[in-house]
Design a protein around this motif. Structure first.
Motif, PDB file in Angstrom:
ATOM      1  N   ARG A   2       0.983  -1.191  -0.012  1.00  0.00           N
ATOM      2  CA  ARG A   2      -0.202   0.020   0.120  1.00  0.00           C
ATOM      3  C   ARG A   2       0.875   1.329  -0.144  1.00  0.00           C
ATOM      4  NH1 ARG A   2      -0.570   2.615   4.664  1.00  0.00           N
ATOM      5  NH2 ARG A   2       0.160   1.832   6.674  1.00  0.00           N
ATOM      6  N   GLU A   3       0.274   2.267  -0.485  1.00  0.00           N
ATOM      7  CA  GLU A   3       1.076   3.647  -0.719  1.00  0.00           C
ATOM      8  C   GLU A   3       0.832   4.426   0.897  1.00  0.00           C
ATOM      9  OE1 GLU A   3      -0.649   5.573  -3.967  1.00  0.00           O
ATOM     10  OE2 GLU A   3       1.236   4.954  -5.310  1.00  0.00           O
ATOM     11  N   TYR A   4       1.846   5.211   1.204  1.00  0.00           N
ATOM     12  CA  TYR A   4       2.014   5.967   2.281  1.00  0.00           C
ATOM     13  C   TYR A   4       2.146   7.385   1.951  1.00  0.00           C
ATOM     14  CZ  TYR A   4       2.652   7.267   7.167  1.00  0.00           C
ATOM     15  OH  TYR A   4       2.716   8.029   8.457  1.00  0.00           O
ATOM     16  N   VAL A   5       1.134   8.199   2.461  1.00  0.00           N
ATOM     17  CA  VAL A   5       1.326   9.538   2.293  1.00  0.00           C
ATOM     18  C   VAL A   5       1.979  10.329   3.332  1.00  0.00           C
ATOM     19  CG1 VAL A   5       0.162  12.014   1.744  1.00  0.00           C
ATOM     20  CG2 VAL A   5      -0.869   9.570   1.040  1.00  0.00           C
ATOM     21  N   THR A   6       3.152  11.088   2.945  1.00  0.00           N
ATOM     22  CA  THR A   6       4.027  11.586   3.870  1.00  0.00           C
ATOM     23  C   THR A   6       3.991  13.011   3.816  1.00  0.00           C
ATOM     24  OG1 THR A   6       6.070  11.498   2.973  1.00  0.00           O
ATOM     25  CG2 THR A   6       5.375   9.652   4.061  1.00  0.00           C
ATOM     26  N   LYS A   7       4.773  13.762   4.301  1.00  0.00           N
ATOM     27  CA  LYS A   7       4.923  15.392   4.118  1.00  0.00           C
ATOM     28  C   LYS A   7       5.528  15.547   2.683  1.00  0.00           C
ATOM     29  CE  LYS A   7       6.201  16.184   9.039  1.00  0.00           C
ATOM     30  NZ  LYS A   7       7.436  16.376   9.953  1.00  0.00           N
ATOM     31  N   ALA A   8       6.169  14.628   2.204  1.00  0.00           N
ATOM     32  CA  ALA A   8       6.991  14.766   0.959  1.00  0.00           C
ATOM     33  C   ALA A   8       6.106  14.366  -0.324  1.00  0.00           C
ATOM     34  CB  ALA A   8       8.274  14.158   1.060  1.00  0.00           C
ATOM     35  N   GLY A   9       5.039  13.612   0.154  1.00  0.00           N
ATOM     36  CA  GLY A   9       4.121  13.008  -1.029  1.00  0.00           C
ATOM     37  C   GLY A   9       3.610  11.653  -0.646  1.00  0.00           C
ATOM     38  N   VAL A  10       3.635  10.911  -1.689  1.00  0.00           N
ATOM     39  CA  VAL A  10       3.320   9.520  -1.784  1.00  0.00           C
ATOM     40  C   VAL A  10       4.480   8.615  -1.839  1.00  0.00           C
ATOM     41  CG1 VAL A  10       2.106   7.797  -2.936  1.00  0.00           C
ATOM     42  CG2 VAL A  10       1.094   9.961  -2.862  1.00  0.00           C
ATOM     43  N   LEU A  11       5.041   7.941  -0.816  1.00  0.00           N
ATOM     44  CA  LEU A  11       6.026   6.924  -0.695  1.00  0.00           C
ATOM     45  C   LEU A  11       5.190   5.357  -1.238  1.00  0.00           C
ATOM     46  CD1 LEU A  11       7.851   8.118   2.258  1.00  0.00           C
ATOM     47  CD2 LEU A  11       8.404   8.544  -0.070  1.00  0.00           C
ATOM     48  N   ASP A  12       6.244   4.475  -1.555  1.00  0.00           N
ATOM     49  CA  ASP A  12       5.710   3.106  -1.640  1.00  0.00           C
ATOM     50  C   ASP A  12       6.146   2.246  -0.522  1.00  0.00           C
ATOM     51  OD1 ASP A  12       8.572   2.917  -1.555  1.00  0.00           O
ATOM     52  OD2 ASP A  12       8.737   1.797  -3.507  1.00  0.00           O
ATOM     53  N   ASN A  13       5.967   3.054   0.644  1.00  0.00           N
ATOM     54  CA  ASN A  13       5.928   2.312   1.967  1.00  0.00           C
ATOM     55  C   ASN A  13       7.362   1.304   2.208  1.00  0.00           C
ATOM     56  OD1 ASN A  13       4.838   1.901   4.496  1.00  0.00           O
ATOM     57  ND2 ASN A  13       3.801   0.157   3.944  1.00  0.00           N
ATOM     58  N   PRO A  14       8.416   2.000   1.803  1.00  0.00           N
ATOM     59  CA  PRO A  14       9.724   1.118   2.144  1.00  0.00           C
ATOM     60  C   PRO A  14      10.035   0.827   3.561  1.00  0.00           C
ATOM     61  CG  PRO A  14      10.350   3.314   1.615  1.00  0.00           C
ATOM     62  CD  PRO A  14       8.984   3.354   1.498  1.00  0.00           C
ATOM     63  N   VAL A 112      11.023   8.705  12.000  1.00  0.00           N
ATOM     64  CA  VAL A 112      11.288   8.062  10.734  1.00  0.00           C
ATOM     65  C   VAL A 112      10.446   8.553   9.493  1.00  0.00           C
ATOM     66  CG1 VAL A 112      11.028   5.777   9.927  1.00  0.00           C
ATOM     67  CG2 VAL A 112      11.629   5.974  12.217  1.00  0.00           C
ATOM     68  N   GLU A 113       9.382   9.108   9.787  1.00  0.00           N
ATOM     69  CA  GLU A 113       8.750   9.693   8.717  1.00  0.00           C
ATOM     70  C   GLU A 113       9.399  10.901   7.886  1.00  0.00           C
ATOM     71  OE1 GLU A 113       4.498  12.232   7.589  1.00  0.00           O
ATOM     72  OE2 GLU A 113       4.587  10.757   9.305  1.00  0.00           O
ATOM     73  N   THR A 114      10.041  11.752   8.697  1.00  0.00           N
ATOM     74  CA  THR A 114      10.863  13.015   8.230  1.00  0.00           C
ATOM     75  C   THR A 114      11.948  12.557   7.552  1.00  0.00           C
ATOM     76  OG1 THR A 114       9.979  14.407  10.254  1.00  0.00           O
ATOM     77  CG2 THR A 114      11.860  15.032   8.969  1.00  0.00           C
ATOM     78  N   LEU A 115      12.769  11.593   8.154  1.00  0.00           N
ATOM     79  CA  LEU A 115      14.045  11.228   7.582  1.00  0.00           C
ATOM     80  C   LEU A 115      13.795  10.481   6.389  1.00  0.00           C
ATOM     81  CD1 LEU A 115      15.826  10.138  10.742  1.00  0.00           C
ATOM     82  CD2 LEU A 115      15.991  12.439   9.488  1.00  0.00           C
ATOM     83  N   LEU A 116      12.895   9.579   6.245  1.00  0.00           N
ATOM     84  CA  LEU A 116      12.331   8.809   5.183  1.00  0.00           C
ATOM     85  C   LEU A 116      12.053   9.688   3.866  1.00  0.00           C
ATOM     86  CD1 LEU A 116      11.993   5.994   3.673  1.00  0.00           C
ATOM     87  CD2 LEU A 116       9.615   6.022   4.707  1.00  0.00           C
ATOM     88  N   SER A 117      11.197  10.501   4.234  1.00  0.00           N
ATOM     89  CA  SER A 117      10.597  11.583   3.511  1.00  0.00           C
ATOM     90  C   SER A 117      11.738  12.225   2.547  1.00  0.00           C
ATOM     91  CB  SER A 117       9.761  12.340   3.985  1.00  0.00           C
ATOM     92  OG  SER A 117       8.431  11.821   4.365  1.00  0.00           O
ATOM     93  N   GLU A 118      12.809  12.499   3.522  1.00  0.00           N
ATOM     94  CA  GLU A 118      13.794  13.366   2.910  1.00  0.00           C
ATOM     95  C   GLU A 118      14.935  12.453   1.987  1.00  0.00           C
ATOM     96  OE1 GLU A 118      15.099  16.910   1.985  1.00  0.00           O
ATOM     97  OE2 GLU A 118      13.533  16.668   3.371  1.00  0.00           O
ATOM     98  N   ILE A 119      15.125  11.238   2.417  1.00  0.00           N
ATOM     99  CA  ILE A 119      15.997  10.468   1.693  1.00  0.00           C
ATOM    100  C   ILE A 119      15.253  10.116   0.198  1.00  0.00           C
ATOM    101  CG2 ILE A 119      15.876   8.292   2.879  1.00  0.00           C
ATOM    102  CD1 ILE A 119      18.706   8.069   2.630  1.00  0.00           C
TER     103      ILE A 119
END
Length: 356
Positions: A2-14, A112-119
């Motif tokens: 499933r996709e996960y929406v973060t501050k940076a947009g949509v991630l593939d939930n890594p 984790v959300e902040t760091l993942l979004s940024e990388i």
């Protein structure tokens, strides 16, 4: 997936692996650390708690959380030190990215959300960031400017690390907990912590990290809380300190011989670190409140470090102009002349002066 929406947009939930070495931690601090990880806003985490043969209740506390939360794994090993514990975590990590957390610290809910979004947004191998120093009376956040770390700067960071300098352009690159790292970078190049070292092991790890990473970003974000207290590992009396510091210098030399053998600036930088390490011997053997060595024992402690062939070779490369303060210039002159009789008097005087 499933996709996960973060501050940076949509991630593939890594999947993100969070590695926590555990050994003789205050139970209250350990609970606070694990709970801060459990309550992250980002849900797809692989939490690895490494019980490094802790003789207290820490291993059982870790097991109790693993029984409640399926994303927590516990690895029990005989006591081998924090480097071996982190290495075990790296080799066991299933995530796309790795984050280190020390068991006496804690992290913000959006960490984790902040760091993942940024990388993911930057597409870099590493994102490093700030931390907040938490003591009983103070909470001191760091400051900096978010920016790309250019590949041309990796060499400068390595030289700062070899000199023992904590900061490069307001970035504290040294702590392992101050980064999110692409797992494949560590595994493909076998970037691990040197075992058998319980001080400055992160310096050696980061030398290799800088050697192999292709891209990096610095994020001005203070979501990590570094706890400072009297019985922390960095403050404990350690009678093996000279031998540990010798190993750090030997590991630094090994790195230089592998990748920068003909670069005199790397050797000079390690020489500065070797000289500065004598102050760590002072703090452990001479100034520490739990130590009561006499003058002869002070000299013997200094001898065990200063007369090591590798250490002496690098200290011999240092010049007075490498140090700004008169106190450090004076120290270097005593080291270079091997005037350990006068050095022990110097340290004893310093111990008296520092009480006032």
């Amino acid at each position: 997936m499933r996709e996960y929406v973060t501050k940076a947009g949509v991630l593939d939930n890594p999947l993100v692996s969070i590695i926590v070495p555990v050994y003789k931690i205050n139970e209250e601090y350990l609970h606070a650390c694990i709970r801060s990880i459990i309550h992250q806003t980002y849900p797809n985490n692989d939490v690895i708690l490494i019980d490094d043969g802790s003789p207290d209740n820490c291993g059982r506390i870790c097991d109790s959380y693993a029984e409640q939360y399926p994303f927590i794994r516990v690895i029990h090993q005989e006591n081998q030190g924090v480097s071996a514990a982190r290495n075990h975590g790296i080799l066991s990590a299933a995530g796309k990215y790795i984050i280190f957390v020390d068991a006496d610290d804690w992290i913000d809910r959006d960490y984790v959300e902040t760091l993942l979004s940024e990388i993911e947004r930057q597409g870099t191998d590493v994102v490093c960031f700030q931390h907040i120093r938490e003591s009983e009376n103070d909470s001191l956040p760091s400051a900096g400017v978010s920016r790309v770390i250019e590949p041309s700067e990796f060499r400068a960071i390595q030289l700062h690390l070899l000199k023992g300098e904590a900061f490069y352009d307001h970035m504290d690159f040294k702590p392992p907990y101050g980064k999110i790292i692409r797992t494949s970078l560590l595994k493909d190049h076998e970037v691990l912590f040197p075992t058998g070292i319980r001080n400055a092991e992160d310096v050696i790890f980061n030398l290799y990290l800088c050697e192999f990473m292709q891209s990096a970003y610095f994020l001005n974000y203070n979501g990590y809380h570094y706890r400072i207290y009297e019985d922390s590992v960095s403050n404990r009396y350690n009678p093996q300190m000279p031998q540990i510091l010798i190993r750090v210098i030997e590991e630094g030399e090994k790195f230089i011989n592998l990748y920068h053998r003909d670069d005199a600036e790397y050797q000079e930088a390690l020489g500065i670190h070797a000289t500065m390490f004598v102050e760590a011997v002072e703090r452990t053997y001479i100034l520490h409140k739990n130590n009561s060595l006499n003058r002869k024992e002070m000299r013997d402690a200094a001898k065990s470090y200063l007369r090591n062939d590798t250490v002496w070779r690098y200290i011999s490369m240092c010049r007075l102009c490498d140090f700004a303060s008169l106190k450090r210039k004076t120290r270097l002159l005593m080291y270079r002349q091997k005037s350990l009789f006068f050095y022990s008097w110097f340290c004893e005087l310093k111990k008296v002066v520092d009480r006032f």
